[in-house]
Design a protein around this motif. Structure first.
Motif, PDB file in Angstrom:
ATOM      1  N   VAL A 136      -1.795 -56.170-106.486  1.00 46.60           N
ATOM      2  CA  VAL A 136      -1.308 -55.713-107.265  1.00 46.60           C
ATOM      3  C   VAL A 136      -0.298 -56.222-108.557  1.00 46.60           C
ATOM      4  CG1 VAL A 136       2.148 -55.288-107.120  1.00 46.60           C
ATOM      5  CG2 VAL A 136       0.291 -54.859-104.732  1.00 46.60           C
ATOM      6  N   ASP A 138       1.321 -57.999-110.969  1.00 49.75           N
ATOM      7  CA  ASP A 138       2.603 -59.134-110.725  1.00 49.75           C
ATOM      8  C   ASP A 138       2.073 -60.125-112.162  1.00 49.75           C
ATOM      9  OD1 ASP A 138       5.121 -58.413-110.620  1.00 49.75           O
ATOM     10  OD2 ASP A 138       5.441 -59.625-108.873  1.00 49.75           O
ATOM     11  N   PHE A 161      -2.968 -51.451-107.868  1.00 46.91           N
ATOM     12  CA  PHE A 161      -1.732 -51.386-108.445  1.00 46.91           C
ATOM     13  C   PHE A 161      -0.820 -51.787-109.544  1.00 46.91           C
ATOM     14  CE2 PHE A 161       3.175 -50.963-108.118  1.00 46.91           C
ATOM     15  CZ  PHE A 161       3.730 -49.301-107.402  1.00 46.91           C
ATOM     16  N   MET A 163       2.248 -51.832-112.591  1.00 49.73           N
ATOM     17  CA  MET A 163       3.050 -50.830-113.194  1.00 49.73           C
ATOM     18  C   MET A 163       3.572 -51.177-114.479  1.00 49.73           C
ATOM     19  SD  MET A 163       5.720 -50.814-110.315  1.00 49.73           S
ATOM     20  CE  MET A 163       7.605 -50.076-111.353  1.00 49.73           C
ATOM     21  N   LYS A 170      10.731 -56.040-108.879  1.00 49.07           N
ATOM     22  CA  LYS A 170      10.762 -54.251-108.443  1.00 49.07           C
ATOM     23  C   LYS A 170       9.455 -54.168-108.190  1.00 49.07           C
ATOM     24  CE  LYS A 170      14.401 -52.512-111.158  1.00 49.07           C
ATOM     25  NZ  LYS A 170      15.014 -52.770-112.410  1.00 49.07           N
ATOM     26  N   ILE A 171       8.471 -54.957-109.032  1.00 47.97           N
ATOM     27  CA  ILE A 171       6.814 -53.954-108.837  1.00 47.97           C
ATOM     28  C   ILE A 171       5.572 -54.413-107.609  1.00 47.97           C
ATOM     29  CG2 ILE A 171       4.688 -54.313-109.862  1.00 47.97           C
ATOM     30  CD1 ILE A 171       6.218 -55.104-112.803  1.00 47.97           C
ATOM     31  N   LYS A 173       7.532 -54.753-104.979  1.00 45.53           N
ATOM     32  CA  LYS A 173       8.179 -53.726-103.323  1.00 45.53           C
ATOM     33  C   LYS A 173       8.084 -52.644-103.816  1.00 45.53           C
ATOM     34  CE  LYS A 173      13.388 -55.226-103.240  1.00 45.53           C
ATOM     35  NZ  LYS A 173      14.692 -54.795-104.083  1.00 45.53           N
ATOM     36  N   SER A 174       7.129 -51.758-105.085  1.00 46.22           N
ATOM     37  CA  SER A 174       6.878 -51.082-105.089  1.00 46.22           C
ATOM     38  C   SER A 174       5.285 -51.300-104.887  1.00 46.22           C
ATOM     39  CB  SER A 174       6.704 -50.213-106.603  1.00 46.22           C
ATOM     40  OG  SER A 174       8.325 -50.570-107.032  1.00 46.22           O
ATOM     41  N   GLY A 175       5.155 -52.031-104.992  1.00 44.78           N
ATOM     42  CA  GLY A 175       3.272 -52.369-104.705  1.00 44.78           C
ATOM     43  C   GLY A 175       3.233 -51.914-103.414  1.00 44.78           C
ATOM     44  N   GLU A 177       5.509 -50.577-101.061  1.00 40.72           N
ATOM     45  CA  GLU A 177       5.989 -49.523-100.677  1.00 40.72           C
ATOM     46  C   GLU A 177       4.607 -48.789-100.204  1.00 40.72           C
ATOM     47  OE1 GLU A 177       8.952 -47.838-103.208  1.00 40.72           O
ATOM     48  OE2 GLU A 177      10.536 -49.216-102.161  1.00 40.72           O
ATOM     49  N   HIS A 178       3.669 -48.873-102.115  1.00 39.60           N
ATOM     50  CA  HIS A 178       2.368 -47.989-101.610  1.00 39.60           C
ATOM     51  C   HIS A 178       1.593 -47.608-101.011  1.00 39.60           C
ATOM     52  CE1 HIS A 178      -0.592 -45.652-104.962  1.00 39.60           C
ATOM     53  NE2 HIS A 178      -0.593 -47.303-104.377  1.00 39.60           N
ATOM     54  N   LYS A 181       2.347 -46.286 -97.714  1.00 34.88           N
ATOM     55  CA  LYS A 181       2.678 -44.675 -98.013  1.00 34.88           C
ATOM     56  C   LYS A 181       0.793 -44.686 -97.984  1.00 34.88           C
ATOM     57  CE  LYS A 181       6.593 -43.529-100.280  1.00 34.88           C
ATOM     58  NZ  LYS A 181       6.685 -43.220-102.814  1.00 34.88           N
TER      59      LYS A 181
END
Ligand SMILES: Nc1nc2c(ncn2[C@@H]2O[C@H](COP(=O)(O)OP(=O)(O)O)[C@@H](O)[C@H]2O)c(=O)[nH]1
Ligand SMILES: [Mg+2]
Lengths: 436, 297
Positions: A136, A138, A161, A163, A170-171, A173-175, A177-178, A181
């Motif tokens: 990720v 960051d 990952f 953004m 936020k990045i 967190k999204s990472g 989640e990604h 999934k």
């Protein structure tokens, strides 16, 4: 003093003036410790850490019986070395796996420590253990840092990952989640390098850590760090309660005393060492090797380092790969001869590599004339023959011999040697890697 | 606020954090062994290194011996003198056209320094082109492109993995044809004990010499202020390869002081030209020995 370049020599010199062969006296130890102190400071061990260490060792050494087989100097070194190894951590420490997947690893450290490169190495390492890894991005501050991580991820073929230049929390967190999934079991977050005294940026790391339930917080440290290592490590540890340390750039010639400083002030395990720029250049931390490096007693290590610089590293790596895939051909063999002529006495160097003496190198010494002859033979072959030695029938061998002014038997001998070398090197590549 | 306030501020943080004692030991006004031991601690903690620290202390002792009425104020002043004398006062001056090569080990701040240098020269009204000769590290070219844009200068860049000497060749040719004042060459970070990488650097150096013989040259090594005694080996080996003219000491905005530059000047007579005090484009300053000494003691 310059005449005694290493610690053992210097300390032996002190003790050579003393006749006492019973137990170590306080005076002797004090004198020896002065030399130990110089060695530690030269190696960049923090002043205060060195002082504490020396006090502790002095206490332990006073009255210690001198073993029959050792000189008093060696006895002191032995105690110093043992204590150093103990302080550096006697056990190797691995990365933990979170009970709740994915395991989240956060990398942090000063600018230029080598975090991004290390992300790739860890991913490579973990993938080999069967993990599915997502990197990720960051580091939203340094220009092109995100791009760099993406290139690294592609190189080691793990997930990536990013953004862009958003909010790091936020990045992260999204990472995660990604990752959840997409079935990644390990997430490595690359953060921006920052100064330990930059409170705002340190707070940012804390927020990331809280937001995504980081399991391993790893402090990445340049092994060339000087006295300031204690401030850096302490501040990062206090703010983030790090779970481990990774030392980078140990393929340089630094003595790496900062390792001791960091271990002393944080008490956290040193988990890995970075030893090059390629993904596979990651090693487990060996306290004993680090101890002799810090003390400057790496006679063996120096020799190995010498061998390593003489061998073109990229070439060596390519060769190793070729051997594994059994595509090591005569062209490569020729390159090997060229390397050997550059390196000097191969027998000596190989003899110093621990464990290498067990390998059968044959009793023939490396003979420079022979090497020149071997080179000439291969140089008389066509590219096709070099690539595919199997086609070397009698008439081809005769032509080659004529081409380099030697006998067919010489050509035969070389081909036989080549086959033996393939066997031997296969064994060697299976044995342990060189330290550092 | 003085020009050097930034570096002093940066270094002051160090003072406060490590429980800075020098003023106190001077204030005590007793110049006994304890005093010299404290001083040694301060110098060693700044990464000055054992040998140079000893020499500094010896020189101070000598001055104190000659000046019989040495009080705290004088002692303080002598120490500053000794340190400034070691550092010297050589300024960074160039005559255009000039090619400046920036080298150093990995992660010390070479690329950032190139961006900052470009900015300084542009402000001085000079024309600049940057050669992106770090073709090795992932995305190094992109990073440098951002800096070139920030500074508003041209950049010559090939693709990743290409021959760095070819990039330098192109940049130098372009500078010659366009009459550009300064070529800044960013190089890949390399550990100094990697022989083949040092050879590559020599090749870059030769290309510049051959292709732009009328240009003046400056070869700079970037040192990270957090680095300890290994910086000496770094300078030695880079100097052997490409004749280093001076040092850029980066990351002085942290708590490290980079005192090893004293040892380097002392032993090798290689001066510091610039200091890096942050990640912004204006965070590069001409080195000023007085301010620096103020900061470390
Ligand atoms: N705090 C601080 N960081 C710096 C300074 N100079 C460079 N850096 C940072 O150090 C890191 C490595 O810099 P970079 O220029 O990529 O190093 P290179 O590998 O030598 O080209 C980056 O994160 C820079 O922002 C400085 O003077 N102070
Ligand atoms: Mg760079």
């Amino acid at each position: 003093m310059a005449a005694f370049s290493n610690l053992t020599d210097r300390i032996n010199h002190i003790f050579s003036k003393l006749k006492n062969r019973g137990a170590l006296s306080e005076l002797e130890i004090k004198q020896a410790m002065r030399e130990v102190r110089v060695a530690l400071l030269e190696a960049d061990v923090n002043y205060t850490v060195a002082k504490d260490f020396i006090n502790k060792v002095t206490e332990l050494a006073v009255g210690e019986k001198i073993l029959k087989s050792l000189t008093p100097g060696q006895q002191v070194i032995k105690i110093v070395n043992e204590q150093l190894i103990e302080l550096l951590g006697s056990t190797q420490s691995k990365l933990g796996v979170s009970p709740k997947l994915p395991t989240i690893i956060m990398m942090c450290g000063l600018q230029g420590a080598g975090k991004t490169t290390m992300c790739g190495k860890l991913a490579y390492h973990l993938q080999k253990q069967g993990k599915k890894v997502l990197l990720v991005a960051d580091d939203v501050y340094r220009p092109a840092a995100i791009k760099q991580l993406e290139v690294v991820a592609n190189k080691v073929k793990c997930g990536f990952f990013g953004m862009g230049q958003g909010n790091p929390v936020k990045i992260a967190k999204s990472g995660v989640e990604h990752a959840t999934k997409n079935g990644y079991d390990t997430v490595i977050i690359d953060t921006a390098g920052r100064l330990h005294i930059n409170e705002e940026l340190m707070a940012e790391l804390k927020s990331i850590k809280k937001a995504v339930d980081v399991f391993e917080t790893l402090l990445v440290v340049d092994s060339m760090l000087g006295q300031d290592a204690v401030n850096v490590a302490k501040t990062f540890d206090e703010a983030l309660d790090i779970t481990g340390v990774i030392m980078t750039k140990l393929d340089g010639d630094t003595r790496g005393g900062s390792t001791l400083s960091i271990k002393a002030v944080t008490g956290k395990p040193i988990k890995f060492c970075g030893t090059g720029e390629k993904p596979e250049d990651l090693e487990i931390f060996y306290p004993d090797r680090m101890a002799s490096r810090i003390l400057g007693m790496g006679d063996v290590l120096t020799l190995i380092e010498k061998a390593q610089t003489a061998i073109d590293e990229e070439e060596a790596l390519k060769m190793a790969k070729k051997l594994q895939n059994s595509t090591f051909d005569l062209e490569d063999y020729l390159k090997q001869f060229e390397q050997i002529s550059k390196m000097g006495d191969l027998n000596d160097i190989v003899g110093m590599i621990p464990g290498a003496s067990r390998l059968k190198l044959g009793d023939k010494k490396v003979d420079e004339k022979q090497i020149a002859r071997n080179k000439a033979i291969i140089q008389s072959m066509t590219p096709e023959e070099r690539k595919n030695p199997k086609i070397l029938n009698y008439s081809r061998r005769k032509r080659i011999a004529a081409g380099c002014g030697l006998q067919v038997q010489d050509v035969n001998r070389l081909i036989k040697q080549y086959e033996q070398t393939c066997d031997m090197m296969k064994k060697m590549s299976k044995s342990k890697r060189l330290p550092f | 606020m003085g020009f050097f306030q930034k570096i002093i501020d940066g270094l002051k943080k160090t003072k406060e954090r490590i429980g800075f004692k020098l003023n106190e030991i001077f204030k005590r006004g007793i110049f006994d062994e304890d005093f010299y031991e404290e001083l040694e601690f301060i110098l060693l903690s700044a990464d000055v290194g054992e040998e140079t620290a000893e020499d500094i202390i010896d020189q101070l002792r000598e001055r104190m011996r000659q000046d019989r009425v040495a009080d705290a104020k004088r002692a303080n002043q002598y120490l500053r003198e000794v340190l400034c004398e070691i550092l010297g006062d050589e300024k960074f001056e160039i005559q255009t056209p000039c090619v400046i090569t920036v080298a150093g080990v990995n992660g010390v701040g070479k690329t950032t320094t190139i961006g900052k240098l470009a900015n300084i020269f542009v402000k001085q009204g000079k024309s600049v082109v940057i050669a992106a000769a770090d073709t090795f590290r992932a995305a190094a070219g992109e990073q440098l492109e951002v800096w070139a844009k920030r500074a508003g200068v041209r950049i010559i860049k090939h693709e990743e993995g290409s021959d760095p000497a070819a990039v330098v060749f192109d940049a130098v040719s372009s500078a010659k044809s366009k009459g550009t004042d300064i070529v800044l060459v960013d190089t890949a970070g390399r550990l100094h004990n990697k022989k083949n990488l040092m050879e590559e650097l020599k090749k870059i150096d030769r290309v510049i010499e051959r292709e732009h013989p009328t240009a003046t040259r400056k070869n700079l090594i970037v040192l990270d202020a957090t680095t300890g005694q290994n910086a000496i080996a770094q300078v030695e080996v880079f100097d052997e390869a490409i004749d280093i003219d001076g040092i850029v000491l980066t990351k002085l905005d942290g708590t490290a002081k980079g005192g090893v530059v004293l040892a380097i000047k002392h032993d090798m007579d290689i001066p510091v030209y610039f200091v890096g005090v942050g990640e912004g484009i204006d965070d590069l300053l001409y080195f000023d020995p007085q301010s620096y000494v103020e900061g470390i003691i």
